[in-house]
Design a protein around this motif. Structure first.
Motif, PDB file in Angstrom:
ATOM      1  N   TRP A   1      89.490  44.575   5.930  1.00 13.38           N
ATOM      2  CA  TRP A   1      88.604  44.227   7.042  1.00 13.38           C
ATOM      3  C   TRP A   1      88.856  42.799   7.548  1.00 13.38           C
ATOM      4  O   TRP A   1      88.623  42.500   8.713  1.00 13.38           O
ATOM      5  CB  TRP A   1      87.147  44.366   6.615  1.00 13.38           C
ATOM      6  CG  TRP A   1      86.737  45.787   6.349  1.00 13.38           C
ATOM      7  CD1 TRP A   1      87.340  46.912   6.814  1.00 13.38           C
ATOM      8  CD2 TRP A   1      85.644  46.221   5.537  1.00 13.38           C
ATOM      9  NE1 TRP A   1      86.697  48.037   6.359  1.00 13.38           N
ATOM     10  CE2 TRP A   1      85.648  47.646   5.566  1.00 13.38           C
ATOM     11  CE3 TRP A   1      84.679  45.576   4.788  1.00 13.38           C
ATOM     12  CZ2 TRP A   1      84.703  48.399   4.879  1.00 13.38           C
ATOM     13  CZ3 TRP A   1      83.733  46.319   4.101  1.00 13.38           C
ATOM     14  CH2 TRP A   1      83.736  47.725   4.142  1.00 13.38           C
TER      15      TRP A   1
ATOM     16  N   TYR B   1      92.674  44.888  11.485  1.00 10.50           N
ATOM     17  CA  TYR B   1      91.388  45.588  11.510  1.00 10.50           C
ATOM     18  C   TYR B   1      90.577  45.172  12.731  1.00 10.50           C
ATOM     19  O   TYR B   1      89.912  46.003  13.363  1.00 10.50           O
ATOM     20  CB  TYR B   1      90.594  45.305  10.239  1.00 10.50           C
ATOM     21  CG  TYR B   1      89.284  46.069  10.183  1.00 10.50           C
ATOM     22  CD1 TYR B   1      89.281  47.451  10.009  1.00 10.50           C
ATOM     23  CD2 TYR B   1      88.063  45.421  10.329  1.00 10.50           C
ATOM     24  CE1 TYR B   1      88.095  48.162   9.974  1.00 10.50           C
ATOM     25  CE2 TYR B   1      86.875  46.122  10.287  1.00 10.50           C
ATOM     26  CZ  TYR B   1      86.889  47.498  10.115  1.00 10.50           C
ATOM     27  OH  TYR B   1      85.720  48.202  10.091  1.00 10.50           O
ATOM     28  N   SER B   2      90.654  43.901  13.071  1.00 18.60           N
ATOM     29  CA  SER B   2      89.947  43.450  14.269  1.00 18.60           C
ATOM     30  C   SER B   2      90.464  44.169  15.506  1.00 18.60           C
ATOM     31  O   SER B   2      89.690  44.571  16.379  1.00 18.60           O
ATOM     32  CB  SER B   2      90.106  41.933  14.432  1.00 18.60           C
ATOM     33  OG  SER B   2      89.365  41.465  15.527  1.00 18.60           O
TER      34      SER B   2
ATOM     35  N   LEU C   1      89.095  47.758  15.686  1.00 15.97           N
ATOM     36  CA  LEU C   1      87.722  47.930  16.164  1.00 15.97           C
ATOM     37  C   LEU C   1      87.652  48.087  17.676  1.00 15.97           C
ATOM     38  O   LEU C   1      86.646  48.563  18.202  1.00 15.97           O
ATOM     39  CB  LEU C   1      86.858  46.736  15.723  1.00 15.97           C
ATOM     40  CG  LEU C   1      86.558  46.644  14.226  1.00 15.97           C
ATOM     41  CD1 LEU C   1      85.759  45.376  13.934  1.00 15.97           C
ATOM     42  CD2 LEU C   1      85.786  47.871  13.750  1.00 15.97           C
TER      43      LEU C   1
ATOM     44  N   TRP D   1      85.157  40.653  11.640  1.00 13.87           N
ATOM     45  CA  TRP D   1      84.491  40.829  10.364  1.00 13.87           C
ATOM     46  C   TRP D   1      84.400  39.535   9.577  1.00 13.87           C
ATOM     47  O   TRP D   1      85.337  38.731   9.526  1.00 13.87           O
ATOM     48  CB  TRP D   1      85.227  41.884   9.541  1.00 13.87           C
ATOM     49  CG  TRP D   1      84.554  42.173   8.228  1.00 13.87           C
ATOM     50  CD1 TRP D   1      83.520  43.025   8.000  1.00 13.87           C
ATOM     51  CD2 TRP D   1      84.880  41.579   6.961  1.00 13.87           C
ATOM     52  NE1 TRP D   1      83.159  43.005   6.675  1.00 13.87           N
ATOM     53  CE2 TRP D   1      83.983  42.125   6.009  1.00 13.87           C
ATOM     54  CE3 TRP D   1      85.828  40.639   6.545  1.00 13.87           C
ATOM     55  CZ2 TRP D   1      84.018  41.770   4.663  1.00 13.87           C
ATOM     56  CZ3 TRP D   1      85.865  40.274   5.197  1.00 13.87           C
ATOM     57  CH2 TRP D   1      84.960  40.848   4.276  1.00 13.87           C
TER      58      TRP D   1
ATOM     59  N   ARG E   1      81.841  47.305  18.836  1.00  9.86           N
ATOM     60  CA  ARG E   1      82.690  46.906  17.702  1.00  9.86           C
ATOM     61  C   ARG E   1      81.882  46.864  16.402  1.00  9.86           C
ATOM     62  O   ARG E   1      82.325  47.364  15.368  1.00  9.86           O
ATOM     63  CB  ARG E   1      83.310  45.529  17.978  1.00  9.86           C
ATOM     64  CG  ARG E   1      84.440  45.543  18.989  1.00  9.86           C
ATOM     65  CD  ARG E   1      84.827  44.133  19.425  1.00  9.86           C
ATOM     66  NE  ARG E   1      85.252  43.291  18.315  1.00  9.86           N
ATOM     67  CZ  ARG E   1      86.470  43.318  17.757  1.00  9.86           C
ATOM     68  NH1 ARG E   1      87.380  44.193  18.192  1.00  9.86           N
ATOM     69  NH2 ARG E   1      86.779  42.490  16.777  1.00  9.86           N
TER      70      ARG E   1
ATOM     71  N   ARG F   1      81.067  50.367  15.215  1.00 12.67           N
ATOM     72  CA  ARG F   1      82.216  51.052  14.606  1.00 12.67           C
ATOM     73  C   ARG F   1      82.396  50.621  13.156  1.00 12.67           C
ATOM     74  O   ARG F   1      82.707  51.431  12.278  1.00 12.67           O
ATOM     75  CB  ARG F   1      83.487  50.783  15.416  1.00 12.67           C
ATOM     76  CG  ARG F   1      83.492  51.426  16.795  1.00 12.67           C
ATOM     77  CD  ARG F   1      84.757  51.110  17.569  1.00 12.67           C
ATOM     78  NE  ARG F   1      84.594  51.497  18.967  1.00 12.67           N
ATOM     79  CZ  ARG F   1      84.644  50.642  20.002  1.00 12.67           C
ATOM     80  NH1 ARG F   1      84.897  49.354  19.782  1.00 12.67           N
ATOM     81  NH2 ARG F   1      84.474  51.072  21.228  1.00 12.67           N
ATOM     82  N   HIS F   2      82.210  49.328  12.899  1.00 11.81           N
ATOM     83  CA  HIS F   2      82.333  48.872  11.518  1.00 11.81           C
ATOM     84  C   HIS F   2      81.181  49.393  10.664  1.00 11.81           C
ATOM     85  O   HIS F   2      81.400  49.834   9.523  1.00 11.81           O
ATOM     86  CB  HIS F   2      82.369  47.346  11.452  1.00 11.81           C
ATOM     87  CG  HIS F   2      82.415  46.847  10.041  1.00 11.81           C
ATOM     88  ND1 HIS F   2      83.534  46.936   9.244  1.00 11.81           N
ATOM     89  CD2 HIS F   2      81.446  46.291   9.253  1.00 11.81           C
ATOM     90  CE1 HIS F   2      83.275  46.456   8.051  1.00 11.81           C
ATOM     91  NE2 HIS F   2      82.007  46.050   8.023  1.00 11.81           N
TER      92      HIS F   2
END
Length: 571
Positions: free
Chosen positions: A31, A36-37, A40, A133, A175, A178-179
């Motif tokens: 994350w 990962y960013s 998202l 994150w 975003r 989604r996480h």
């Protein structure tokens, strides 16, 4: 919708990561990566399907302080046009409170376009700096609370905003949602797990495209409520403020589901129906909450609002046996007594307060517990204060040899304790009612391992509510280590800061004067009575107060004290 409208204890983690922690460790590493960013995404909905109602009051004074650039959370303050979002060495409680954005309600309470613009400026600053994150700022409970708060206050801070700002807000919401769909309830604990799942449900209701995931989120939430809410409606932590927060989340969710024309799951509705009478159980005459196991007063307005939103009309319980409390009510006098011990699995959150009680006369509090430490838990000062306020001497009960009746901190086993340390138990709890009078008697064995004594307390409230008679007894258990006497004891009665107290000249009597003028006499038999300094933290601030203390030493047979509170008949 057009833009601008509307085991019951949770598992804990800590210490060195075991094999079971590796998957989460790997996920956190993933994350944190730039990939990962990117995953998202940046796509944003053009509109919200729903803007949930947010009925919770804010504090205009705190809002004015925010506008003036004073950002105070969990005992930490930063100043400037915007807060220090992640200051070096920041306390986790500060970061969580700041990044939850619940303080948007304080700006809303100020009202006006200036407060609205300040709110927009801070939301925009957060998106620019923290839209990826972070282990704490994006922790599931913080994230769920932020999503729910942004949605609930959307019509406040987004009113009159341009399309570009709303696009940034909607993209950031998408975003984060989604996480949260991947993580909830994540590492959150206790009521924080309910907050995480409620925020997930809010996001699924409001942001188009993921509504098909709502049933799963509601099912997870129902399971969490079943784990945390006891059969009598109390919270597994035994903290009245935690119960209020949990009920607030469920009531808010039900309102949002109704607005979306989605049925409230039966398990969640049953939870609300149990919790509302339990919350009323803990209300003092001033409308706010009794102080037990880490909870503060909560504020009468907030308690009223939560109960109104819950819309469950059950009367307060007399006995909350599963939660471990008794309630004595007669005339205008109310007593709430702790007849339980910390529940398994959350003892490090609870207070060492077996057989402690609080008393209010009409709308005025008289006998209280000291309350919870309002500042950061970490750091030398925070850890010391938190430990002290969780200890038995910070409660209106008997303390033996300056030792907590319940082990509240991990550490070496005292040499006086033979064999393995085991949690204390309530040996007996009995309630009797006759002709309007109520008596409660309870015993605990927390002092048996170290001192060979069982503590018993009996409270008897007269039918007119004008007299409370108490007995505190230390006796030898039927089987266990012996007792040679000579142990120092102190029976404490912490007074609310609004009370005045004075000894009468003798060593066994005192007069307590409430702010409204009502007087209560306190008489002790069996040991001398003194007045000592104390502190009160029930409102989140440190306030000086006094305490009455009956103290002395035990004899070989133990101890038997009698004391009495009686309203001054001359008034």
């Amino acid at each position: 919708m057009a833009r601008g409208s509307a085991d019951r204890s949770p598992p804990r983690s800590g210490g060195r990561a075991g094999l079971g922690e590796w998957p989460r460790t790997l996920r956190r590493a993933a994350w944190a990566s730039p990939l990962y960013s990117l995953a998202l995404g940046r796509s944003a909905p053009r509109d919200l399907r729903l803007v949930p109602a947010d009925p919770w009051p804010g504090d205009a004074d705190r809002g004015q302080a925010l506008i003036a650039g004073h950002y105070s959370f969990a005992g930490t303050t930063s100043e400037g046009e915007e807060p220090l979002w992640l200051p070096l060495g920041a306390e986790p409680e500060y970061v969580a409170a700041l990044h939850s954005f619940e303080w948007l309600r304080d700006l809303r309470a100020v009202g006006g376009d200036g407060a609205r613009r300040h709110a927009r400026r801070l939301v925009d600053a957060w998106i620019a700096r923290h839209d990826r994150w972070h282990p704490l700022a994006w922790r599931a409970d913080v994230l769920g609370t932020r999503i729910a708060t942004w949605l609930g206050t959307h019509d406040f801070f987004c009113a009159s905003a341009d399309d570009a700002f709303q696009d940034r807000v909607f993209a950031a919401l998408a975003r984060q949602l989604r996480h949260l769909m991947r993580d909830a309830p994540g590492e959150a604990e206790g009521v924080g797990r309910i907050a995480a799942l409620k925020g997930l449900a809010f996001g699924l209701l409001a942001v188009p495209g993921a509504e098909h995931r709502l049933p799963r989120a509601l099912d997870l939430l129902a399971r969490e409520v079943d784990r945390q809410i006891l059969p009598d409606g109390g919270h597994v932590s035994r903290d009245p403020a935690a119960l209020m927060t949990a009920l607030r989340h469920l009531a808010e969710l039900r309102t949002a589901l109704r607005a979306a024309r989605v049925d409230m799951p039966e398990g969640l509705q049953h939870g609300i129906d149990r919790m509302a009478p339990a919350l009323r159980f803990f209300r003092h005459g001033d409308g706010a909450l009794a102080l037990f196991h880490g909870g503060g007063e909560g504020g009468a307005l907030m308690v009223d609002t939560v109960l109104t939103q819950a819309d469950a009309r059950g009367r307060p319980l007399k006995s909350a046996r599963h939660s471990g409390f008794e309630r004595l009510l007669a005339g205008r006098t109310l007593v709430v007594m702790d007849v339980g011990v910390p529940p398994r699995g959350v003892a490090d959150q609870a207070h060492a307060s077996p057989l402690a009680f609080e008393l209010s006369s009409g709308r005025e509090r008289m006998i209280v517990n000291c309350g919870p430490w309002p500042g950061p838990f970490s750091g030398k000062e925070g850890a010391s204060w938190r430990s002290a306020l969780r200890g038995t001497p910070a409660h209106s009960t008997l303390t033996l040899s300056d030792t907590d009746a319940v082990p509240i901190d991990a550490g070496p086993v005292p040499a006086a304790v033979p064999g393995p340390v085991r949690p204390p138990v309530i040996l007996k709890s009995d309630r009797r009612e006759e002709d309007g009078a109520t008596a409660v008697e309870a015993w605990h064995d927390g002092y048996v391992p170290a001192f060979g004594l069982v503590h018993g307390r009996r409270l008897a409230l007269a039918a007119a509510g004008d007299s409370l008679t108490g007995e505190d007894v230390l006796t030898l258990p039927e089987d266990g280590p012996g007792h040679r006497g000579g142990m120092r004891f102190a029976v404490r009665f912490h007074l609310h800061p609004a009370c005045q107290v004075s000894l009468t000249g003798a060593e066994d009597s005192a007069l307590i004067r409430l702010a409204g003028g009502t007087g209560w006499w306190f008489d002790a038999e069996g040991a001398p009575l003194t007045v000592e300094e104390s502190l009160y933290f029930g409102t989140g601030e440190r306030r000086r107060t006094r305490q009455l203390v009956i103290s002395g030493v035990t004899d070989p047979e133990g101890l038997h004290l009698t004391w009495r509170l009686r309203r001054d008949r001359r008034e």
